[in-house]
Write an enzyme that holds these catalytic residues in place. Sequence first.
Site, PDB file in Angstrom:
ATOM      1  N   LYS A  74       0.828  -1.215   0.000  1.00 15.56           N
ATOM      2  CA  LYS A  74       0.000   0.000   0.000  1.00 15.56           C
ATOM      3  C   LYS A  74       0.863   1.265   0.000  1.00 15.56           C
ATOM      4  CE  LYS A  74      -1.817   1.719   3.960  1.00 15.56           C
ATOM      5  NZ  LYS A  74      -1.579   3.164   4.165  1.00 15.56           N
ATOM      6  N   ASN A  75       1.820   1.314   0.924  1.00 18.52           N
ATOM      7  CA  ASN A  75       2.541   2.574   1.089  1.00 18.52           C
ATOM      8  C   ASN A  75       3.539   2.854  -0.037  1.00 18.52           C
ATOM      9  OD1 ASN A  75       0.989   3.183   3.259  1.00 18.52           O
ATOM     10  ND2 ASN A  75       2.500   2.581   4.802  1.00 18.52           N
ATOM     11  N   ARG A 102      -4.567  10.688   3.706  1.00 13.51           N
ATOM     12  CA  ARG A 102      -3.290  11.271   4.111  1.00 13.51           C
ATOM     13  C   ARG A 102      -2.270  11.325   2.966  1.00 13.51           C
ATOM     14  NH1 ARG A 102      -0.481  14.410   7.573  1.00 13.51           N
ATOM     15  NH2 ARG A 102       1.659  13.720   7.698  1.00 13.51           N
ATOM     16  N   CYS A 129      -5.380   8.550   8.886  1.00 17.38           N
ATOM     17  CA  CYS A 129      -5.520   7.908  10.192  1.00 17.38           C
ATOM     18  C   CYS A 129      -5.266   8.921  11.299  1.00 17.38           C
ATOM     19  CB  CYS A 129      -4.512   6.757  10.338  1.00 17.38           C
ATOM     20  SG  CYS A 129      -5.024   5.271   9.485  1.00 17.38           S
ATOM     21  N   ARG A 134      -0.126  15.312  12.669  1.00 14.11           N
ATOM     22  CA  ARG A 134       0.587  14.747  11.517  1.00 14.11           C
ATOM     23  C   ARG A 134       1.052  15.894  10.618  1.00 14.11           C
ATOM     24  NH1 ARG A 134      -2.052   9.274   9.331  1.00 14.11           N
ATOM     25  NH2 ARG A 134       0.024   9.161   8.464  1.00 14.11           N
ATOM     26  N   PRO A 135       2.110  16.601  11.040  1.00 16.33           N
ATOM     27  CA  PRO A 135       2.563  17.778  10.297  1.00 16.33           C
ATOM     28  C   PRO A 135       3.198  17.408   8.959  1.00 16.33           C
ATOM     29  CG  PRO A 135       4.114  17.265  12.064  1.00 16.33           C
ATOM     30  CD  PRO A 135       2.983  16.293  12.189  1.00 16.33           C
ATOM     31  N   ILE A 136       3.276  18.397   8.053  1.00 21.43           N
ATOM     32  CA  ILE A 136       4.013  18.185   6.800  1.00 21.43           C
ATOM     33  C   ILE A 136       5.109  19.242   6.652  1.00 21.43           C
ATOM     34  CG2 ILE A 136       2.208  16.911   5.562  1.00 21.43           C
ATOM     35  CD1 ILE A 136       1.646  19.546   4.005  1.00 21.43           C
ATOM     36  N   ASP A 137       5.564  19.758   7.795  1.00 23.97           N
ATOM     37  CA  ASP A 137       6.574  20.821   7.750  1.00 23.97           C
ATOM     38  C   ASP A 137       7.860  20.384   7.034  1.00 23.97           C
ATOM     39  OD1 ASP A 137       6.632  19.225  10.295  1.00 23.97           O
ATOM     40  OD2 ASP A 137       8.565  20.231  10.495  1.00 23.97           O
ATOM     41  N   GLN A 138       8.234  19.107   7.172  1.00 22.48           N
ATOM     42  CA  GLN A 138       9.478  18.655   6.532  1.00 22.48           C
ATOM     43  C   GLN A 138       9.315  18.541   5.011  1.00 22.48           C
ATOM     44  OE1 GLN A 138      12.462  18.423   8.299  1.00 22.48           O
ATOM     45  NE2 GLN A 138      11.048  19.386   9.746  1.00 22.48           N
ATOM     46  N   ASP A 166       3.784   0.534  12.151  1.00 21.77           N
ATOM     47  CA  ASP A 166       2.537   0.025  11.564  1.00 21.77           C
ATOM     48  C   ASP A 166       2.244  -1.418  11.984  1.00 21.77           C
ATOM     49  OD1 ASP A 166       2.236   2.470  10.410  1.00 21.77           O
ATOM     50  OD2 ASP A 166       2.913   1.869   8.417  1.00 21.77           O
ATOM     51  N   ARG A 224      -9.041  -0.204   3.852  1.00 27.18           N
ATOM     52  CA  ARG A 224      -8.127   0.755   3.202  1.00 27.18           C
ATOM     53  C   ARG A 224      -6.776   0.109   2.917  1.00 27.18           C
ATOM     54  NH1 ARG A 224      -6.412   4.784   6.777  1.00 27.18           N
ATOM     55  NH2 ARG A 224      -4.906   4.939   5.109  1.00 27.18           N
TER      56      ARG A 224
HETATM   57  C1  EPZ Z   1       3.992   6.864   6.586  1.00 32.03           C
HETATM   58  O1  EPZ Z   1       3.292   7.980   7.102  1.00 32.03           O
HETATM   59  C2  EPZ Z   1       2.990   5.752   6.453  1.00 32.03           C
HETATM   60  N1  EPZ Z   1       1.936   6.187   5.563  1.00 32.03           N
HETATM   61  C3  EPZ Z   1       2.418   5.386   7.820  1.00 32.03           C
HETATM   62  O2  EPZ Z   1       1.636   4.220   7.638  1.00 32.03           O
HETATM   63  C4  EPZ Z   1       3.550   5.061   8.796  1.00 32.03           C
HETATM   64  O3  EPZ Z   1       3.022   4.911  10.086  1.00 32.03           O
HETATM   65  C5  EPZ Z   1       4.605   6.151   8.801  1.00 32.03           C
HETATM   66  O4  EPZ Z   1       5.040   6.453   7.455  1.00 32.03           O
HETATM   67  C6  EPZ Z   1       5.847   5.784   9.599  1.00 32.03           C
HETATM   68  O5  EPZ Z   1       6.404   4.606   9.084  1.00 32.03           O
HETATM   69  C7  EPZ Z   1       2.130   6.167   4.259  1.00 32.03           C
HETATM   70  O6  EPZ Z   1       3.181   5.775   3.756  1.00 32.03           O
HETATM   71  C8  EPZ Z   1       1.007   6.602   3.411  1.00 32.03           C
HETATM   72  P1  EPZ Z   1       6.259  10.017   8.623  1.00 32.03           P
HETATM   73  P2  EPZ Z   1       3.983   9.418   7.049  1.00 32.03           P
HETATM   74  O7  EPZ Z   1       6.336  11.278   7.843  1.00 32.03           O
HETATM   75  O8  EPZ Z   1       4.867   9.482   5.881  1.00 32.03           O
HETATM   76  C9  EPZ Z   1       6.822  13.328  12.048  1.00 32.03           C
HETATM   77  C10 EPZ Z   1      -0.224   2.840   7.771  1.00 32.03           C
HETATM   78  O9  EPZ Z   1      -0.769   2.332   8.765  1.00 32.03           O
HETATM   79  N2  EPZ Z   1       6.790  14.297  10.938  1.00 32.03           N
HETATM   80  O10 EPZ Z   1       7.342   9.020   8.469  1.00 32.03           O
HETATM   81  O11 EPZ Z   1       2.909  10.430   7.185  1.00 32.03           O
HETATM   82  C11 EPZ Z   1       5.461  12.698  12.290  1.00 32.03           C
HETATM   83  O12 EPZ Z   1       4.658  13.511  13.109  1.00 32.03           O
HETATM   84  C12 EPZ Z   1       0.232   4.275   7.774  1.00 32.03           C
HETATM   85  O13 EPZ Z   1      -0.032   2.217   6.716  1.00 32.03           O
HETATM   86  C13 EPZ Z   1       7.076  15.614  11.195  1.00 32.03           C
HETATM   87  O14 EPZ Z   1       7.322  16.023  12.328  1.00 32.03           O
HETATM   88  O15 EPZ Z   1       4.842   9.348   8.380  1.00 32.03           O
HETATM   89  C14 EPZ Z   1       5.838  11.368  12.903  1.00 32.03           C
HETATM   90  O16 EPZ Z   1       6.047  11.545  14.272  1.00 32.03           O
HETATM   91  C15 EPZ Z   1      -0.294   5.033   8.934  1.00 32.03           C
HETATM   92  N3  EPZ Z   1       7.057  16.491  10.134  1.00 32.03           N
HETATM   93  C16 EPZ Z   1       7.183  11.024  12.242  1.00 32.03           C
HETATM   94  O17 EPZ Z   1       7.671  12.243  11.690  1.00 32.03           O
HETATM   95  C17 EPZ Z   1       6.783  16.092   8.860  1.00 32.03           C
HETATM   96  O18 EPZ Z   1       6.791  16.931   7.955  1.00 32.03           O
HETATM   97  C18 EPZ Z   1       7.110  10.001  11.126  1.00 32.03           C
HETATM   98  O19 EPZ Z   1       6.130  10.404  10.161  1.00 32.03           O
HETATM   99  C19 EPZ Z   1       6.504  14.746   8.629  1.00 32.03           C
HETATM  100  C20 EPZ Z   1       6.516  13.852   9.679  1.00 32.03           C
END
Ligand code: EPZ
Length: 428
Positions: free
Chosen positions: A22-23, A93, A117, A122-126, A306, A398
């Site tokens: 999926k991811n 998301r 979810c 769930r920020p996107i600042d990065q 996950d 999903r």
């Molecule tokens: C991906 O989410 C996956 N989703 C998630 O899987 C998974 O839990 C996660 O990666 C971690 O492995 C998809 O691939 C669609 P991250 P993502 O950015 O990319 C922080 C599932 O069940 N962060 O790696 O959104 C954030 O808050 C789903 O299949 C920032 O601070 O996760 C978190 O604490 C749910 N700023 C950490 O980083 C940012 O800009 C990791 O998030 C982005 C993230």
Amino acid sequence: MEKFLVEGGHRLSGEVTISGAKNAAVAILPATILCEDVCVIENIPNISDVTIILQMLQDMGASVRLVNKTTVEIDTRGVFTNMVPAEQARHFRASYYFLGVLLGRFKEARSPLPGGCDFGDRPIDQHLKGFSALGAEHEIEHGGIIRVAADRLIGNQIYFDVVSVGATMNVMLAAVKAEGMTILENCAREPHIVDLANFLNSMGADIRGAGTDVIKIRGVKELHGANYSIIPDQIEAGTYMVMAAATGGDILVKNIIPKHLESISQKLELVGCNITEYDEAVRVVSSGIIRKANIKTMPHPGFPTDMQPQITALLCMADGTSIVTESVWDHRFKYVDELRRMGADIVVDGKVAVIEGVESLKGAPVKATDLRAGAAMVIAGLMAEGVTEIEDVRHIERGYENILFKMSMLGARIKKMEMLPQQVVTAL
Ligand code: EPZ
């Protein structure tokens, strides 16, 4: 109202074939927009997240043709808009990947802020930090629409402040056609990141280092169409592996890459399973005992967040006290209340859950509060006495292709019902 009814106490055994990841799919399918050509993507999972993306691509002008159940042909020459379809994006998301690809193609992208979810902030600042380093400004427009735009995208060196799967992939998508060299540092290393890079390279991109924490992207002017097969789903595989452990079972999990499952296999061995690896399969044989364990989620190659709800459900019936620490998300233990309804003894303090193993769980009405929490309820239901009734199964669908069929073939008693609560008792 659709529910799953799971009757506990049945041993699962046999073979299960794992679907595409999926991811990886949720990034690779939007990435076809970058090439203005025809791509054929194989091994796509038949799950609602993929259906939504294919619909979004069509709404944006792509022509989408299902070649067979797991193969889709996408012609992105007709994509005419830089606006991500609002309705779908709000609930989904991974719609953030459209920002990276539309920026790469049109130098401008607009999208509602992404949903998904609910397990905390769930920020996107990065993602935005990366886009900005490439030369793109962003602003929030009326109605919560985020707009990202650049005159030119120019390669740069970008250090991510947190290890983020989404930011690593999204900035990779935006940088692939930027001018010059982009160097991404402190990258996530998940298998789907390597898969996306491999797909982009098959379209003519020049990306090196995916799977390590430094990724180098030399920008190219054009990308071309490609045929590509998505990797198997690490988390779907891990979920069936836990089902074997939970039911005293014996499951051969097929169509997988064993290397992607190492952290999960190690923990399952610790809790009492015997694991045998084959080239493209792994066999999990339970000893019948669930031993206590301490588990901490970490970015890849650590134990995946996950899989955290599923392993927590398993440890509810371990032979002692287990500690599960969630280090990726701030609030990923919300589902624990549902396990408590079934008799689990769990205390959560922030990002740590202390699980006292109990002799038995009892079937109860519970909710799938999100995708993996839903999988945890299914696992708890398999272990419980009586029938567990799981609401909100749309979350489960999903991410898990054909879960009812796959589980039934392994001997599970599981059904989907649209029903009133009083009907449940006689349903199985
Ligand atoms: C991906 O989410 C996956 N989703 C998630 O899987 C998974 O839990 C996660 O990666 C971690 O492995 C998809 O691939 C669609 P991250 P993502 O950015 O990319 C922080 C599932 O069940 N962060 O790696 O959104 C954030 O808050 C789903 O299949 C920032 O601070 O996760 C978190 O604490 C749910 N700023 C950490 O980083 C940012 O800009 C990791 O998030 C982005 C993230």
